[in-house]
Motif scaffolding. Structure first.
Motif, PDB file in Angstrom:
ATOM      1  N   THR A  51       0.855  -1.179   0.000  1.00 30.34           N
ATOM      2  CA  THR A  51       0.000   0.000   0.000  1.00 30.34           C
ATOM      3  C   THR A  51       0.893   1.231   0.000  1.00 30.34           C
ATOM      4  N   LEU A  52       0.569   2.153  -0.867  1.00 27.81           N
ATOM      5  CA  LEU A  52       1.367   3.373  -0.922  1.00 27.81           C
ATOM      6  C   LEU A  52       0.451   4.543  -1.209  1.00 27.81           C
ATOM      7  N   ARG A  53       1.044   5.722  -1.311  1.00 23.38           N
ATOM      8  CA  ARG A  53       0.267   6.919  -1.487  1.00 23.38           C
ATOM      9  C   ARG A  53       0.819   7.652  -2.698  1.00 23.38           C
ATOM     10  N   ILE A  54      -0.052   7.907  -3.665  1.00 18.49           N
ATOM     11  CA  ILE A  54       0.387   8.701  -4.817  1.00 18.49           C
ATOM     12  C   ILE A  54      -0.466   9.956  -4.871  1.00 18.49           C
ATOM     13  N   ASP A  55       0.174  11.098  -4.863  1.00 21.49           N
ATOM     14  CA  ASP A  55      -0.498  12.396  -4.877  1.00 21.49           C
ATOM     15  C   ASP A  55      -1.623  12.444  -3.832  1.00 21.49           C
ATOM     16  N   GLY A  56      -1.306  11.932  -2.658  1.00 19.89           N
ATOM     17  CA  GLY A  56      -2.247  11.991  -1.571  1.00 19.89           C
ATOM     18  C   GLY A  56      -3.321  10.912  -1.589  1.00 19.89           C
ATOM     19  N   ARG A  57      -3.307  10.068  -2.615  1.00 23.69           N
ATOM     20  CA  ARG A  57      -4.329   9.011  -2.654  1.00 23.69           C
ATOM     21  C   ARG A  57      -3.741   7.690  -2.212  1.00 23.69           C
ATOM     22  N   ASP A  58      -4.450   6.971  -1.366  1.00 22.33           N
ATOM     23  CA  ASP A  58      -3.984   5.642  -0.967  1.00 22.33           C
ATOM     24  C   ASP A  58      -4.283   4.666  -2.085  1.00 22.33           C
ATOM     25  N   VAL A  59      -3.276   3.933  -2.519  1.00 26.43           N
ATOM     26  CA  VAL A  59      -3.483   2.949  -3.582  1.00 26.43           C
ATOM     27  C   VAL A  59      -2.791   1.648  -3.183  1.00 26.43           C
ATOM     28  N   LEU A 114       9.968  11.333 -14.143  1.00 24.05           N
ATOM     29  CA  LEU A 114      10.551  11.497 -12.804  1.00 24.05           C
ATOM     30  C   LEU A 114       9.494  11.942 -11.803  1.00 24.05           C
ATOM     31  N   VAL A 115       9.535  11.356 -10.626  1.00 22.11           N
ATOM     32  CA  VAL A 115       8.603  11.720  -9.561  1.00 22.11           C
ATOM     33  C   VAL A 115       9.385  11.972  -8.279  1.00 22.11           C
ATOM     34  N   GLU A 116       8.731  12.640  -7.346  1.00 22.95           N
ATOM     35  CA  GLU A 116       9.353  12.877  -6.044  1.00 22.95           C
ATOM     36  C   GLU A 116       8.883  11.820  -5.066  1.00 22.95           C
ATOM     37  N   ILE A 117       9.798  11.370  -4.215  1.00 30.41           N
ATOM     38  CA  ILE A 117       9.416  10.397  -3.198  1.00 30.41           C
ATOM     39  C   ILE A 117       9.838  10.941  -1.850  1.00 30.41           C
ATOM     40  N   LYS A 118       8.902  10.939  -0.932  1.00 28.49           N
ATOM     41  CA  LYS A 118       9.183  11.544   0.374  1.00 28.49           C
ATOM     42  C   LYS A 118      10.351  10.816   1.032  1.00 28.49           C
ATOM     43  N   GLY A 119      11.294  11.581   1.542  1.00 32.56           N
ATOM     44  CA  GLY A 119      12.440  10.984   2.218  1.00 32.56           C
ATOM     45  C   GLY A 119      13.611  10.732   1.293  1.00 32.56           C
ATOM     46  N   VAL A 140       4.449   9.201  -2.927  1.00 30.49           N
ATOM     47  CA  VAL A 140       4.908   9.667  -4.234  1.00 30.49           C
ATOM     48  C   VAL A 140       4.154  10.935  -4.634  1.00 30.49           C
ATOM     49  N   SER A 141       4.895  11.930  -5.137  1.00 33.76           N
ATOM     50  CA  SER A 141       4.232  13.091  -5.739  1.00 33.76           C
ATOM     51  C   SER A 141       4.584  13.125  -7.209  1.00 33.76           C
ATOM     52  N   THR A 142       3.577  13.226  -8.043  1.00 37.60           N
ATOM     53  CA  THR A 142       3.844  13.180  -9.485  1.00 37.60           C
ATOM     54  C   THR A 142       3.681  14.534 -10.162  1.00 37.60           C
ATOM     55  N   GLN A 143       3.079  15.490  -9.486  1.00 33.53           N
ATOM     56  CA  GLN A 143       2.749  16.745 -10.180  1.00 33.53           C
ATOM     57  C   GLN A 143       3.168  17.992  -9.416  1.00 33.53           C
ATOM     58  N   THR A 144       4.365  18.048  -8.894  1.00 31.51           N
ATOM     59  CA  THR A 144       4.752  19.267  -8.186  1.00 31.51           C
ATOM     60  C   THR A 144       5.197  20.322  -9.195  1.00 31.51           C
ATOM     61  N   GLU A 145       5.304  21.546  -8.711  1.00 33.38           N
ATOM     62  CA  GLU A 145       5.718  22.637  -9.598  1.00 33.38           C
ATOM     63  C   GLU A 145       7.121  22.385 -10.158  1.00 33.38           C
ATOM     64  N   GLY A 146       8.002  21.893  -9.261  1.00 32.80           N
ATOM     65  CA  GLY A 146       9.373  21.606  -9.691  1.00 32.80           C
ATOM     66  C   GLY A 146       9.395  20.576 -10.800  1.00 32.80           C
ATOM     67  N   LEU A 147       8.635  19.498 -10.622  1.00 34.50           N
ATOM     68  CA  LEU A 147       8.624  18.436 -11.628  1.00 34.50           C
ATOM     69  C   LEU A 147       8.095  18.962 -12.955  1.00 34.50           C
ATOM     70  N   GLU A 148       7.027  19.747 -12.886  1.00 39.23           N
ATOM     71  CA  GLU A 148       6.441  20.256 -14.139  1.00 39.23           C
ATOM     72  C   GLU A 148       7.460  21.114 -14.888  1.00 39.23           C
ATOM     73  N   SER A 149       8.203  21.906 -14.118  1.00 40.04           N
ATOM     74  CA  SER A 149       9.174  22.770 -14.769  1.00 40.04           C
ATOM     75  C   SER A 149      10.309  21.943 -15.383  1.00 40.04           C
ATOM     76  N   TYR A 150      10.768  20.926 -14.666  1.00 40.40           N
ATOM     77  CA  TYR A 150      11.796  20.050 -15.238  1.00 40.40           C
ATOM     78  C   TYR A 150      11.285  19.386 -16.509  1.00 40.40           C
ATOM     79  N   ARG A 151      10.041  18.910 -16.460  1.00 46.20           N
ATOM     80  CA  ARG A 151       9.493  18.196 -17.625  1.00 46.20           C
ATOM     81  C   ARG A 151       9.422  19.121 -18.832  1.00 46.20           C
ATOM     82  N   ARG A 152       8.980  20.350 -18.578  1.00 44.48           N
ATOM     83  CA  ARG A 152       8.902  21.297 -19.702  1.00 44.48           C
ATOM     84  C   ARG A 152      10.293  21.567 -20.266  1.00 44.48           C
ATOM     85  N   MET A 153      11.269  21.720 -19.366  1.00 45.22           N
ATOM     86  CA  MET A 153      12.624  21.997 -19.859  1.00 45.22           C
ATOM     87  C   MET A 153      13.189  20.825 -20.645  1.00 45.22           C
ATOM     88  N   ILE A 154      12.922  19.614 -20.193  1.00 43.11           N
ATOM     89  CA  ILE A 154      13.425  18.443 -20.923  1.00 43.11           C
ATOM     90  C   ILE A 154      12.821  18.407 -22.326  1.00 43.11           C
TER      91      ILE A 154
END
Ligand code: FMN
Ligand code: SF4
Ligand code: FES
Lengths: 533, 240
Positions: free
Chosen positions: B9-17, B55-60, B78-92
């Protein structure tokens, strides 16, 4: 052979050596060879022959003596005479003054700070033995650590000593060696591999090359002990093709060790088996990265892959694999001989032992040095290195090659250890150390390394492949005084992107030369922005 | 499938899955309709983790991790949609557009291109980086297909589908860095290949207009990679 016979070989070799009154050591390592050491050796041999001294004086080609900038080097033992910049035409004079006062013009005091401030562990045999004869290695205690390890210690005890020594990987990242060994030993696969990373692709680095050319058996001994400790039975040495002499001497060393039964099945009558093969790289810096290196050994294109799985979990052909640097393995025999505690007493709290550096650039004494961890950069550059030539002014020292950064004057008193260097914005790296005086442009330094990284990027992931090219373009623009502050901001954005999002260590560290020069020499960048320079 | 697979069980963008332990973050996210951009990844091919868009962010963890190859772990956040990630994705993506000659208006895949669609979805309006405008060849030696290196993004889907699914291994990569290029056999014109079976799988997994069927004009080349999950499913069934 059984281990006890090592003693006979040692005795016979010492006996043979004692028949000579003296030994003339001529450096046969890359630096001195390039400045004509071969011809010097030939001339000296000829001179000994024609004066009838050949029976009394033994000629030996040895590994790097360190002071490469003053090569070709010749040392005469047991008189403890060191001669520098010897030419073939000096042979008559050198042989003529044997046992007397050496020619003043050639004599080099052996109590220079260059020698006195060093501490030789890895390089203990350099310049003392003929790397092409296993007997000479055995005569200075070679393979006694293997004897001890295989006959008096369990595999776990060998690992324990490595853990106790506090040794950390010398390939750059400083991962604890004992921990890596114990990870491999816990893998249950019946086939495991040990790999020696001798790809050494950083521009300006020649530490591993010198060890392989000057004392190859030491690396083999370390690898066999690693095999025993971890349960691996096959080793590979991955050497870059640009090191033909190292490859030749390694192959010779493997042949000699196999002939004596120190390699192969049932080593010296023990149940331990270990074989070693040399694999030659094809000139890609990225193949020093461990997953790319393994792909290359498998015969594939040398590109990195994401980790996990880590090599110790799944490496060459899916088997658990442990990769260590040349210098890491070269530290193992003395650790086993003297105990891990002995090494742990050298160095700082978190960085134990010594480090070999190749000192180059704007410093009086360039060459190969080995220093205890914790020594300051100032001591290295101004005492061992003799300071900046022609009364120049120190500006920065670059460590860690394309993955590292520049340290300014204000960082010179920081002790050399993994953590302190990283606080300064650079890395220990594998041991390249380039000194720069105030004529150096920091933008050019960054540009040089980015040019290197963009060409060495494997091209697999986008941030590194395209990001390094764009960064290099911006540095070009800055150097040509055509850049604006927006360009500088874009450069910094790219540094962050490439660092954070690249797949492997090459891309993740490629921005470091830019980030560190921006941190310590920002005004230099600003002075280049258009309208300001 | 082994019966002993554990459930995590894990959490992606605040949702338990929940997830099987052998699943990647990307698989679980997709099952739960959480969108993570991808380019090099394609279900049915071996993952390479090369494009870095997922790329995604993982707490810790200070490192960003590629969702397409990172296995789930119990309690992971897991966070998949942070501002930092979006900016990296656009730059890539911007870097990718600056690398070769991606001129959508005259591209055969205009309107059917995964890179174009991603750019739209990520809100890319212009490219900050200078265009490189390299001079690259177009290989029209094969009678059915063509390869336009100007549009290639080096995702290596063609290399993988040919080696792993068709078993022909016609394609590979040559050269390093920005000079890397997809080559046919021993770097020869496609039409002279002795290994190519003309199956067309590479064309249909190619996310851009780099590989195309001949005879199509601008905007006419839509790709049909649907065969791939079907083939892998049938193979797995056949193998059991
Ligand atoms: C691009 C790149 C190049 C590298 N080159 C070398 C190298 O030439 N020699 C080396 O020992 N390690 C090199 N490394 C580090 C290795 O990947 C690996 O960490 C090291 O060999 C492990 O050995 P150690 O634990 O003994 O340091 C390189 C890493 C990267 C990312
Ligand atoms: S970071 Fe550079 S060298 Fe490493 S995988 Fe990506 S492109 Fe290749
Ligand atoms: S989709 Fe994960 S790296 Fe490309």
């Amino acid at each position: 052979m059984i281990f006890e016979e090592l003693g006979h070989i040692e005795e016979a070799e010492l006996e043979a050596q004692s028949r000579f009154e003296r030994r003339i050591h001529v450096c046969a390592a890359a630096g001195c060879l390039a400045s004509g050491a071969d011809a010097v050796k030939e001339a000296l041999s000829g001179e000994l022959q024609s004066t009838g001294l050949e029976e009394r004086c033994q000629m030996v080609g040895v590994g790097c003596m360190g002071l490469c900038s003053r090569g070709p080097l010749v040392s005469i033992q047991p008189d403890n005479v060191l001669l520098a910049q010897v030419r073939a035409k000096d042979a008559k004079e050198v042989v003529g003054t044997l046992g007397k006062k050496p020619p003043k013009r050639l004599a080099c005091p052996s109590d220079l700070p260059f020698f006195k401030r060093q501490l030789k562990v890895v390089l203990e045999n350099m310049g003392r033995i003929d790397p092409e004869r296993i007997e000479e290695y055995i005569a200075v205690g070679g393979y006694s650590a293997l004897h001890k390890g295989l006959t008096e210690m369990t595999s776990q005890e060998v690992i324990d000593e490595v853990v106790k020594s506090g040794l950390r990987g010398r390939g750059g990242a400083g991962y604890p060696t004992g921990l890596k060994w114990s990870q491999l030993s816990k893998e249950s696969s019946p086939i495991k591999y040990v790999v020696c990373n001798a790809d050494e692709g950083d521009p300006g680095a020649f530490m591993d090359r010198s060890v392989l050319e000057g004392d190859p058996h030491r690396v083999l001994e370390g690898m066999i002990l690693a095999g025993y400790a971890t349960g691996a039975t096959q080793g590979f040495i991955y050497v870059r093709a640009e090191y033909p002499l190292a490859i030749k001497r390694l192959n010779l060393a493997i042949k000699q060790a196999s002939r004596l039964g120190l390699l192969g099945h049932n080593i010296c009558g023990t149940p331990v088996s270990f074989g070693v093969e040399v694999r030659v790289g094809a000139g890609a810096f990225v193949c020093g990265e461990e997953t790319a290196l393994m792909a290359s050994i498998e015969g594939g294109r040398g590109t990195p892959r994401p980790r996990p799985p880590f090599p110790t979990q799944s490496g060459i052909w899916g088997r658990p694999t442990m990769i260590n640097n040349v210098e890491t393995f070269a530290n193992i025999p003395p650790i086993i001989r003297n105990g891990g505690k002995w090494l742990a007493e050298i160095g700082t709290e978190k960085s134990k032992g010594t480090k070999v550096f190749s000192l180059s650039g704007k410093v009086v004494n360039t060459g190969l040095i080995e220093v205890p961890m914790g020594i300051t950069l100032r001591e290295i550059i101004f005492e061992i290195g003799g300071g900046i030539p022609f009364g120049g002014k120190f500006k920065a020292v670059q460590t860690g090659g394309p993955s590292g950064g520049c340290v300014p004057d204000s960082g010179l008193d920081v002790p050399v250890d993994y953590e302190s260097l990283s606080h300064l914005g650079t890395i220990m790296g594998s041991g390249g150390m380039v000194v720069m005086d105030d004529s150096a442009s920091m933008v050019d330094v960054a540009r040089f390394f980015l040019d290197f990284s963009r060409h060495e990027s494997c091209g697999k992931c986008i941030p590194c492949r395209v990001g390094t090219v764009q960064m290099h373009g911006l540095l070009d623009k800055i150097a040509a005084n055509r850049a604006t502050s927006e360009d500088l901001a874009m450069l910094e954005e790219l540094c962050d992107l490439v660092r954070k999002t690249s797949l492997c260590g090459l891309g993740q560290t490629a921005p470091t030369p830019v980030v560190s020069t921006l941190r310590h020499f920002r005004e230099e960048y600003l002075s280049h922005l258009s309208g300001k320079a | 499938m082994p019966t002993s697979v554990k459930v995590k069980t894990l959490r992606i963008d605040g949702r338990d899955v929940s997830a099987r332990e052998d699943q990647t973050i990307l698989e679980v996210a997709r099952e739960n309709d959480i969108w993570i951009p991808t380019l090099c990844h394609l279900d049915g091919l071996s993952p390479v983790g090369a494009c870095r868009l997922c790329l995604v962010e993982i707490k810790g963890s200070t490192k960003l991790l590629p969702a397409c190859v990172t296995a789930v772990e119990e309690g992971m956040e897991v966070s998949t949609q942070t501002e930092g990630l979006e900016s990296y994705r656009r730059m890539i993506l911007e870097l990718l557009f600056s690398e070769r000659n991606h001129v959508c208006s005259i591209c055969k895949s205009n309107g059917h291109c995964e890179m174009q669609t991603l750019a739209q979805r990520l809100g890319l309006t212009h490219i900050h980086f200078p265009y490189r405008y390299p001079s690259l060849p177009v290989d029209l030696s094969h009678e059915l297909f063509g390869m336009d290196h100007n549009r290639c993004i080096l995702c290596t889907r063609c290399v993988r589908v040919c080696a792993e699914i068709e078993g022909a291994h016609v394609w590979d990569v040559m050269g390093r860095g920005v000079d890397a290029r997809i080559i046919c056999d021993l770097n020869q014109p496609w039409g002279t290949s002795e290994t190519c079976t003309s199956c067309g799988k590479c064309v249909h997994v190619c996310p851009t207009g780099a590989l195309f069927e001949r005879g199509r004009s601008a905007s006419e080349m839509d790709k049909r990679p649907e065969f791939l999950p079907y083939l892998t499913l049938m193979r797995r069934a056949g193998g059991e």
